[in-house]
Write a protein that holds these residues in place. Structure first.
Motif, PDB file in Angstrom:
ATOM      1  N   TYR A  63       1.017  -1.368   0.112  1.00 26.35           N
ATOM      2  CA  TYR A  63      -0.078  -0.527  -0.058  1.00 26.35           C
ATOM      3  C   TYR A  63       0.922   1.420   0.025  1.00 26.35           C
ATOM      4  O   TYR A  63       1.883   1.907   0.381  1.00 26.35           O
ATOM      5  N   VAL A  64       0.547   2.206  -0.793  1.00 23.50           N
ATOM      6  CA  VAL A  64       1.799   2.898  -1.341  1.00 23.50           C
ATOM      7  C   VAL A  64       0.476   5.019  -1.077  1.00 23.50           C
ATOM      8  O   VAL A  64      -0.418   4.640  -1.499  1.00 23.50           O
ATOM      9  N   GLY A  65       0.899   5.415  -0.556  1.00 15.86           N
ATOM     10  CA  GLY A  65       0.470   6.643  -0.521  1.00 15.86           C
ATOM     11  C   GLY A  65       0.867   7.857  -1.919  1.00 15.86           C
ATOM     12  O   GLY A  65       0.392   8.939  -1.893  1.00 15.86           O
ATOM     13  N   SER A  66       1.540   7.253  -2.629  1.00 14.45           N
ATOM     14  CA  SER A  66       2.062   7.817  -3.939  1.00 14.45           C
ATOM     15  C   SER A  66       0.165   7.321  -5.050  1.00 14.45           C
ATOM     16  O   SER A  66      -0.477   6.086  -4.848  1.00 14.45           O
ATOM     17  N   SER A  67      -0.508   8.502  -6.062  1.00 10.30           N
ATOM     18  CA  SER A  67      -1.627   8.813  -6.934  1.00 10.30           C
ATOM     19  C   SER A  67      -0.705   7.898  -7.775  1.00 10.30           C
ATOM     20  O   SER A  67       0.472   7.780  -8.788  1.00 10.30           O
ATOM     21  N   ALA A  68      -2.306   6.912  -8.993  1.00  6.29           N
ATOM     22  CA  ALA A  68      -2.010   7.160  -9.926  1.00  6.29           C
ATOM     23  C   ALA A  68      -2.562   7.590 -11.357  1.00  6.29           C
ATOM     24  O   ALA A  68      -3.530   8.084 -10.854  1.00  6.29           O
ATOM     25  N   ILE A  69      -1.200   8.700 -11.386  1.00  7.68           N
ATOM     26  CA  ILE A  69      -1.865   9.623 -12.598  1.00  7.68           C
ATOM     27  C   ILE A  69      -1.487   8.833 -13.749  1.00  7.68           C
ATOM     28  O   ILE A  69      -1.513  10.411 -14.808  1.00  7.68           O
ATOM     29  N   GLY A  70      -1.279   8.027 -14.357  1.00  6.57           N
ATOM     30  CA  GLY A  70      -0.999   7.849 -15.827  1.00  6.57           C
ATOM     31  C   GLY A  70       0.871   7.168 -15.935  1.00  6.57           C
ATOM     32  O   GLY A  70       1.216   6.716 -16.827  1.00  6.57           O
ATOM     33  N   GLN A  71       1.265   7.741 -15.138  1.00 12.27           N
ATOM     34  CA  GLN A  71       2.675   7.068 -15.168  1.00 12.27           C
ATOM     35  C   GLN A  71       3.446   5.570 -14.734  1.00 12.27           C
ATOM     36  O   GLN A  71       4.390   6.153 -14.948  1.00 12.27           O
ATOM     37  N   GLY A  72       2.303   5.024 -14.526  1.00 12.94           N
ATOM     38  CA  GLY A  72       3.027   3.624 -14.333  1.00 12.94           C
ATOM     39  C   GLY A  72       3.202   2.653 -12.704  1.00 12.94           C
ATOM     40  O   GLY A  72       3.789   2.506 -12.937  1.00 12.94           O
ATOM     41  N   LEU A  73       3.037   3.731 -12.022  1.00 17.97           N
ATOM     42  CA  LEU A  73       3.240   3.518 -10.597  1.00 17.97           C
ATOM     43  C   LEU A  73       3.028   2.455  -9.748  1.00 17.97           C
ATOM     44  O   LEU A  73       3.913   2.063  -9.440  1.00 17.97           O
ATOM     45  N   GLU A  74       1.285   1.642 -10.470  1.00 12.68           N
ATOM     46  CA  GLU A  74       1.837   0.107 -10.292  1.00 12.68           C
ATOM     47  C   GLU A  74       2.682  -0.770 -10.528  1.00 12.68           C
ATOM     48  O   GLU A  74       3.734  -1.189  -9.840  1.00 12.68           O
ATOM     49  N   THR A  75       3.607  -0.660 -12.031  1.00 13.61           N
ATOM     50  CA  THR A  75       4.569  -1.464 -12.678  1.00 13.61           C
ATOM     51  C   THR A  75       5.785  -0.736 -10.992  1.00 13.61           C
ATOM     52  O   THR A  75       6.785  -1.299 -10.860  1.00 13.61           O
ATOM     53  N   VAL A  76       6.188  -0.052 -11.298  1.00 14.19           N
ATOM     54  CA  VAL A  76       7.418   0.518 -10.613  1.00 14.19           C
ATOM     55  C   VAL A  76       6.943   0.406  -9.258  1.00 14.19           C
ATOM     56  O   VAL A  76       8.994  -0.410  -8.724  1.00 14.19           O
ATOM     57  N   HIS A  88      19.434   6.349 -10.842  1.00 11.72           N
ATOM     58  CA  HIS A  88      19.380   4.970 -11.738  1.00 11.72           C
ATOM     59  C   HIS A  88      18.006   5.134 -11.920  1.00 11.72           C
ATOM     60  O   HIS A  88      16.916   5.346 -11.435  1.00 11.72           O
ATOM     61  N   ILE A  89      17.692   4.011 -12.541  1.00  9.42           N
ATOM     62  CA  ILE A  89      16.678   4.207 -13.944  1.00  9.42           C
ATOM     63  C   ILE A  89      16.061   2.842 -13.613  1.00  9.42           C
ATOM     64  O   ILE A  89      16.703   1.536 -13.189  1.00  9.42           O
ATOM     65  N   VAL A  90      14.501   2.372 -12.588  1.00  8.62           N
ATOM     66  CA  VAL A  90      13.683   2.480 -12.093  1.00  8.62           C
ATOM     67  C   VAL A  90      13.593   0.806 -13.332  1.00  8.62           C
ATOM     68  O   VAL A  90      13.459   0.061 -13.535  1.00  8.62           O
ATOM     69  N   ASN A  91      12.848   2.117 -14.164  1.00 13.23           N
ATOM     70  CA  ASN A  91      12.139   1.004 -15.586  1.00 13.23           C
ATOM     71  C   ASN A  91      12.301   2.061 -16.701  1.00 13.23           C
ATOM     72  O   ASN A  91      11.793   3.332 -16.929  1.00 13.23           O
ATOM     73  N   PRO A  92      13.632   1.577 -17.975  1.00 10.09           N
ATOM     74  CA  PRO A  92      13.495   2.347 -18.956  1.00 10.09           C
ATOM     75  C   PRO A  92      11.939   2.605 -19.955  1.00 10.09           C
ATOM     76  O   PRO A  92      12.248   3.735 -20.393  1.00 10.09           O
ATOM     77  N   LEU A  93      11.144   1.484 -19.824  1.00 13.16           N
ATOM     78  CA  LEU A  93       9.811   1.639 -20.592  1.00 13.16           C
ATOM     79  C   LEU A  93       9.014   2.102 -20.349  1.00 13.16           C
ATOM     80  O   LEU A  93       8.715   3.521 -21.077  1.00 13.16           O
ATOM     81  N   THR A  94       8.442   2.961 -19.114  1.00  9.17           N
ATOM     82  CA  THR A  94       7.773   3.921 -18.532  1.00  9.17           C
ATOM     83  C   THR A  94       8.727   5.044 -18.635  1.00  9.17           C
ATOM     84  O   THR A  94       8.458   6.472 -18.890  1.00  9.17           O
ATOM     85  N   LEU A  95       9.976   5.567 -17.993  1.00  8.40           N
ATOM     86  CA  LEU A  95      10.557   6.517 -18.240  1.00  8.40           C
ATOM     87  C   LEU A  95      10.438   6.730 -20.078  1.00  8.40           C
ATOM     88  O   LEU A  95      10.270   8.205 -20.056  1.00  8.40           O
ATOM     89  N   HIS A  96      10.610   6.101 -20.734  1.00  3.09           N
ATOM     90  CA  HIS A  96      10.715   6.484 -22.500  1.00  3.09           C
ATOM     91  C   HIS A  96       8.908   6.857 -22.344  1.00  3.09           C
ATOM     92  O   HIS A  96       9.446   8.248 -23.012  1.00  3.09           O
ATOM     93  N   GLY A  97       8.404   6.654 -21.719  1.00  2.00           N
ATOM     94  CA  GLY A  97       6.956   7.213 -21.850  1.00  2.00           C
ATOM     95  C   GLY A  97       6.672   8.359 -21.667  1.00  2.00           C
ATOM     96  O   GLY A  97       6.335   9.401 -21.898  1.00  2.00           O
TER      97      GLY A  97
END
Length: 799
Positions: A519-532, A672-681
């Motif tokens: 459970y996280v206090g961050s919000s998902a607003i299209g940035q791929g939060l669940e994946t990262v 540091h890059i967690v996910n280059p795919l979401t970063l690219h997006g």
């Protein structure tokens, strides 16, 4: 994921990318000693786990929600920009079929609450927005009444039937009128300037007195707004003791505290619940008048109340952004070394100061200098009220505007001095030995504390961009007329602040099947939060990602949280997950040690199994009965700073003013890059968004404060096919020292340099015609007018 599988995943994904991406990264393994094998999720280009439900049409948005017996809300909004509200006649509306109530300020009480600010500031207090207008209206679209009916169409029809008696007052519709102050929008104030933020360091007067070269210029960025895929909406439910607000985004915990205080409820009696959204971009999820009014109605009438705005309402009521003008001056040595910058910036913040409305104002003052070394600085940014929709944050607030101002000024000064514009930039870019580099402090102090760039060598991304773009090979095209179009190159450098504090929270529970709920206090607003977040948690816990379930930003999950803004979710939320993971591993080790009868230090954890040194083991599922639940928190007041350079090659048709991007490259270093795919997006998406800001998007008002944009026929958002020639290279050479992941916020960097780079390219293309862009947008009509004006000047001079 093994090495071969990871390589295959990378190859398959790279084949499907439409835009070019190059990401230089290392895979970050969890600490040795616990895992039977190290995970490598962090650093891998993992497909977004949330996309499967979206692609199958299984997302759940606010408008998908329906409750038995719910009423629908529609708002009566002022059609006058500035006026005295004398009377509201609801009789005709109340007589209509299916209409249940019409709520006005009189129903709320003698004291109409104002929307609070995210950071309390007594200076701006007189300019706060009431949740509903009662005596004065100050912008077109301001709510004056709310209609409740059985169906949304009935509520909308009834809203049109409500009569308003508004006596017009003089409209303050631009910066000049606001500064002149002949009409003050708020009684008892001395001016229409809500506040001024000043960034100051060094001895500016001496720098300009002794400088061999100075240049003063004026620039302007237009008004525009964020444009999520779907409009805003809310569903409020009151059960007699608890209020539930569905439709949260960005700031659920702040909004809960705000709403509870405004309604006189304990905070524990209000819940904000997040559902899927089609993007936020800084505007969605702030506290708006509708948050209070829909909740008030649900409580007053003990009915679920639902509201979804239409697109016309969206243009009128969601926070606007960007509109800023400046008069800035630069002082240089003959070799192009920046000695100082000074000037004034005027930001049109609209009719009221909204919760985060001063952030773009402070940012444009502090970040106008971008990644450059400026020893002497004084920039005063003035927040000017007007009879327009109030403004707020929008992707890269203040930084996009400041980058445009600064980068245009540098190109103009370089031309005056006969200097190569690349060499001039490189001379002034910050380098690694200067880190951490303190930015000019802001007065008055807005509570953010000392602001300093954390790590990096800004010349590295600059040199990489120039080389990969092949600037040297393309430079001969500057100003050339080829097949009816003028070609030009532009460049711009930037820094992106991220990791906004003060803290973030997370919780981890071991579930019955041995999986872990995060459970996280961050919000998902299209940035791929669940994946990262799943990648970070899986590596930290030494679990497969399939054994991690991420739940986010509903106030029922955590005692506190701060949401997603200021490119903070991965920095703050990811670091909170790291803390929670460490706590959970300790709890698992202790529980397993008790279960197996061995010391905790003899327990080895990995892949959902706790194993003793003698080979006996117990699964996490078997330990779930211990009710293993832990919390984590990460506190930091030190932001992170990504940085980079963008270069662009354009072709301009002087007959039509159309600008085509032939090549665009942005190189950034994001730690540091967690996910280059979401970063690219994020980076490419930001660049496309920036192109929309430059070429098409413009909220136009007339002299009476009437918004002339109401549909997508008037407001040109970029299409997926508009900008196919965009490239991104992301580096991770300088991790941030300010968080355990070493990550930096990277959601907004793609937007920041676009205006400066494109304007510089257009100027280079049309230099022979004498065109010098000083304002945005650079739409085809605007570029055509610049060309015609330059030709007229040339013709006048020749005569």
């Amino acid at each position: 994921m093994g090495g071969d599988a990871l390589a295959n995943a990378k190859q398959l994904r790279q084949q499907s990318w439409k835009h070019t991406i190059a990401v230089e990264m290392t895979l970050h393994n969890p600490p040795p000693g616990d895992a039977q094998r190290p995970n490598t999720y962090v650093g891998a280009p993992i497909e977004r786990v949330e996309d499967l439900r979206f692609l199958r049409g299984r997302g759940c948005y606010l408008d998908d929600l329906s409750r038995t017996g719910q009423w629908h809300a529609a708002f009566v909004r002022s059609a006058v920009a500035h006026g005295t509200l004398r009377h509201i006649d609801a009789g005709a509306a109340l007589a209509m079929r299916g209409v249940r109530a019409v709520v006005t300020g009189a129903d709320i009480g003698p004291a109409i609450p104002n929307i609070p600010f995210r950071r309390p500031n007594p200076t701006v207090a007189p300019y706060g927005q009431p949740v509903i207008a009662t005596t004065v209206v100050r912008y077109v679209g301001e709510p004056v009444a709310m209609v409740l009916a059985d169906q949304p169409e009935l509520a909308e029809d009834a809203a049109l039937a409500v009569g308003l008696d508004i006596v017009p007052l003089p409209a303050v519709a631009d910066r000049a009128a606001s500064v002149a102050g002949r009409t003050l929008l708020f009684p008892g104030t001395a001016s229409n300037c809500a506040t001024t933020f000043t960034a100051e360091t060094g001895d500016v007067a001496a720098a300009f007195r002794d400088a061999p070269y100075t240049r003063r210029e004026s620039f302007r960025v237009q008004r525009l707004t964020a444009f999520p895929m779907e409009t805003r909406g809310l569903l409020a439910e009151w059960d007699g003791r608890r209020l539930t607000m569905s439709g949260a985004a960005k700031l659920p915990f702040f909004n809960r505290r705000t709403l509870a205080a405004m309604l006189g409820l304990p905070e524990s009696c209000v819940d904000y619940i997040e559902y899927d959204v089609g993007g936020g971009f800084g505007a969605r999820g702030e506290f708006y008048p509708e948050d209070f009014l829909v909740a008030f109605a649900a409580r007053k009438f003990s009915r679920p109340v639902k509201w979804v705005e239409d697109r016309r309402e969206h243009f009128m009521t969601i926070a606007h952004a960007r509109e800023a003008e400046c008069e800035v001056e630069i002082a240089l040595a003959r070799d192009g070394t920046i000695l100082g910058i000074r000037g004034d910036i005027f930001v049109d913040i609209g009719a009221y100061v909204r919760p985060n409305g001063t952030t773009p104002v402070r940012n444009v003052a502090q970040f106008l200098t971008g990644p450059y070394r400026v020893p002497n600085l004084r920039l005063a940014a003035h927040a000017m009220v007007s009879n327009k929709t109030p403004t707020g944050t929008y992707r890269a607030p203040g930084r996009f505007e400041g980058s445009f101002f600064c980068e245009r000024l540098i190109d103009m000064a370089a031309a005056d001095l006969g200097l190569d514009r690349l060499a001039m930039r490189r001379r002034n870019l910050l380098t690694a030995p200067e880190m951490p580099y303190a930015l000019a402090p802001i007065v008055p102090d807005d509570g953010l504390g000392e602001t300093q760039c954390d790590s990096g060598d800004y010349t590295r991304t600059f040199d990489r961009c120039v080389a990969d773009f092949d600037w040297a090979g393309k430079a001969p095209l500057n100003g050339r007329l080829i097949e009816g179009r003028y070609h030009g190159l532009g460049i711009a450098c930037f820094i992106e602040g991220g990791g906004s504090g003060p803290r973030e929270h997370a919780r981890m529970d071991v579930e019955a099947d041995g999986a872990v709920a995060v459970y996280v206090g961050s919000s998902a607003i299209g940035q791929g939060l669940e994946t990262v977040m799943a990648q970070i948690a899986a590596d930290a816990l030494h679990l497969p990602m399939s054994r991690v379930r991420v739940l986010h930003a509903s106030t029922t999950y955590l005692r506190d949280g701060f949401g997603s803004y200021g490119s903070r979710a991965t920095v703050m939320g990811g670091s909170a997950i790291m803390d929670a993971a460490n706590n959970l591993l300790e709890a698992l080790r202790a529980a397993a040690a008790t279960h197996l009868g061995v010391p905790p230090q003899d327990i080895r954890l990995g892949d959902g199994i706790a194993q003793a040194a003698d080979g006996r083991s117990v699964t996490w599922a078997e330990l779930a009965g211990e009710k293993l639940s832990v919390e984590g928190v990460f506190k930091s007041s030190k932001p992170t700073y990504s940085y980079g350079t963008a270069a662009v090659h354009v072709a301009v048709d002087a007959r039509t003013g159309h600008v085509e991007i032939l090549d665009y490259l942005v190189v950034d270093d994001v730690g540091h890059i967690v996910n280059p795919l979401t970063l690219h997006g994020q980076v490419i998406g930001g660049a496309v968004q920036g192109c929309g800001n430059v070429f098409g998007e413009h909220l136009v008002y007339d002299a009476e404060g009437q918004l002339l944009v109401a549909t997508l026929a008037d407001y040109l958002v970029p299409l997926a096919t508009d900008y196919p020639n965009l490239r991104a290279v992301s580096l991770e050479e300088y991790p941030s020292p300010n968080n355990p992941l070493g990550v930096k916020g990277a959601g907004e960097g793609g937007v920041i340099p676009v205006g400066g780079a494109l304007a510089n390219a257009v100027a280079a293309a049309l230099g022979s015609l004498g065109v010098e862009p000083r304002e945005l947008p650079l739409s085809p009509p605007a570029v055509w007018r610049l060309i015609e004006q330059a030709r007229a000047r040339a013709g006048s001079g020749s005569r």
